[in-house]
Motif scaffolding. Structure first.
Motif, PDB file in Angstrom:
ATOM      1  N   LYS A 140       0.837  -1.205   0.000  1.00  0.00           N
ATOM      2  CA  LYS A 140       0.000   0.000   0.000  1.00  0.00           C
ATOM      3  C   LYS A 140       0.874   1.257   0.000  1.00  0.00           C
ATOM      4  O   LYS A 140       0.647   2.179  -0.786  1.00  0.00           O
ATOM      5  N   ASN A 199       1.363   7.873  -5.937  1.00  0.00           N
ATOM      6  CA  ASN A 199      -0.053   7.643  -6.143  1.00  0.00           C
ATOM      7  C   ASN A 199      -0.505   8.054  -7.546  1.00  0.00           C
ATOM      8  O   ASN A 199      -0.447   9.225  -7.907  1.00  0.00           O
ATOM      9  N   ASN A 235      -7.806   7.003  -4.337  1.00  0.00           N
ATOM     10  CA  ASN A 235      -8.190   7.429  -2.991  1.00  0.00           C
ATOM     11  C   ASN A 235      -8.750   6.239  -2.232  1.00  0.00           C
ATOM     12  O   ASN A 235      -9.268   5.298  -2.832  1.00  0.00           O
ATOM     13  N   ASN A 236      -8.629   6.291  -0.919  1.00  0.00           N
ATOM     14  CA  ASN A 236      -9.169   5.236  -0.046  1.00  0.00           C
ATOM     15  C   ASN A 236      -8.599   3.861  -0.383  1.00  0.00           C
ATOM     16  O   ASN A 236      -9.308   2.855  -0.305  1.00  0.00           O
ATOM     17  N   GLU A 265      -7.014   0.390  -0.138  1.00  0.00           N
ATOM     18  CA  GLU A 265      -6.849  -0.682   0.837  1.00  0.00           C
ATOM     19  C   GLU A 265      -6.186  -1.851   0.132  1.00  0.00           C
ATOM     20  O   GLU A 265      -6.486  -2.130  -1.036  1.00  0.00           O
ATOM     21  N   SER A 318      -8.410  -2.343  -3.276  1.00  0.00           N
ATOM     22  CA  SER A 318      -9.704  -1.689  -3.373  1.00  0.00           C
ATOM     23  C   SER A 318      -9.492  -0.198  -3.171  1.00  0.00           C
ATOM     24  O   SER A 318      -8.516   0.227  -2.561  1.00  0.00           O
ATOM     25  N   GLY A 319     -10.392   0.587  -3.741  1.00  0.00           N
ATOM     26  CA  GLY A 319     -10.296   2.030  -3.607  1.00  0.00           C
ATOM     27  C   GLY A 319     -11.023   2.714  -4.745  1.00  0.00           C
ATOM     28  O   GLY A 319     -11.645   2.066  -5.591  1.00  0.00           O
ATOM     29  N   ASP A 320     -10.939   4.032  -4.747  1.00  0.00           N
ATOM     30  CA  ASP A 320     -11.598   4.856  -5.748  1.00  0.00           C
ATOM     31  C   ASP A 320     -10.540   5.466  -6.659  1.00  0.00           C
ATOM     32  O   ASP A 320      -9.688   6.227  -6.190  1.00  0.00           O
TER      33      ASP A 320
END
Length: 145
Positions: free
Chosen positions: A27, A34, A38-39, A41, A52-54
């Motif tokens: 992560k 990045n 966002n968010n 996991e 997982s994430g946006d």
């Protein structure tokens, strides 16, 4: 299931066998450069990284998967839970695994017919490839159409 396969014994070394913090290290690696997630996991179990994430767009999703997959010890990446907003235009890409003797110039010649277009490949993989002269066999990258 959206599972990408990678060479388990090749890639950036972030952790050792049995490292209980492997998911956190993957992560942190993805978030270091990045690509637009966002968010985020990450879970890691038996060579499989699940993300997982946006995502801002499809490219961000693909780069996150490639960043996680190009880590030594990661054999597969499941990116099903990386969500891209509806209606976002999807760029057509091909995935390529670097072979022994490859350079980005050589790859650009193969895909575009012109080696000097290697910069387009580098830009499309800026988070995955830190230096266009330092690619390695087994590394997977995106080739924009």
């Amino acid at each position: 299931m959206d599972l990408f396969n990678f060479a388990k014994n090749i890639g950036k070394k972030l952790f050792g066998n049995g490292d209980s913090g492997a998911a956190d290290k993957i992560k942190a690696h993805v978030l270091e450069d990045n690509p637009g997630v966002n968010n985020l996991e990450v879970t890691f179990d038996d060579g499989v990284a699940t993300l997982s994430g946006d995502c801002a767009d499809q490219a961000a999703r693909e780069k996150a998967i490639l960043l996680a997959g190009n880590v030594e010890g990661v054999e597969r990446v499941d990116g099903d839970a990386l969500k891209v907003p509806a209606g976002v235009q999807v760029e057509e890409v091909t995935y390529y695994e670097i072979q022994k003797g490859d350079t980005l110039w050589k790859v650009a010649t193969e895909f575009y017919g012109n080696g000097s277009k290697y910069t387009a490949i580098f830009e499309a993989n800026r988070e995955v490839i830190k230096n266009p002269d330092l690619i390695y066999p087994g590394q997977k990258i995106r080739i924009p159409k």
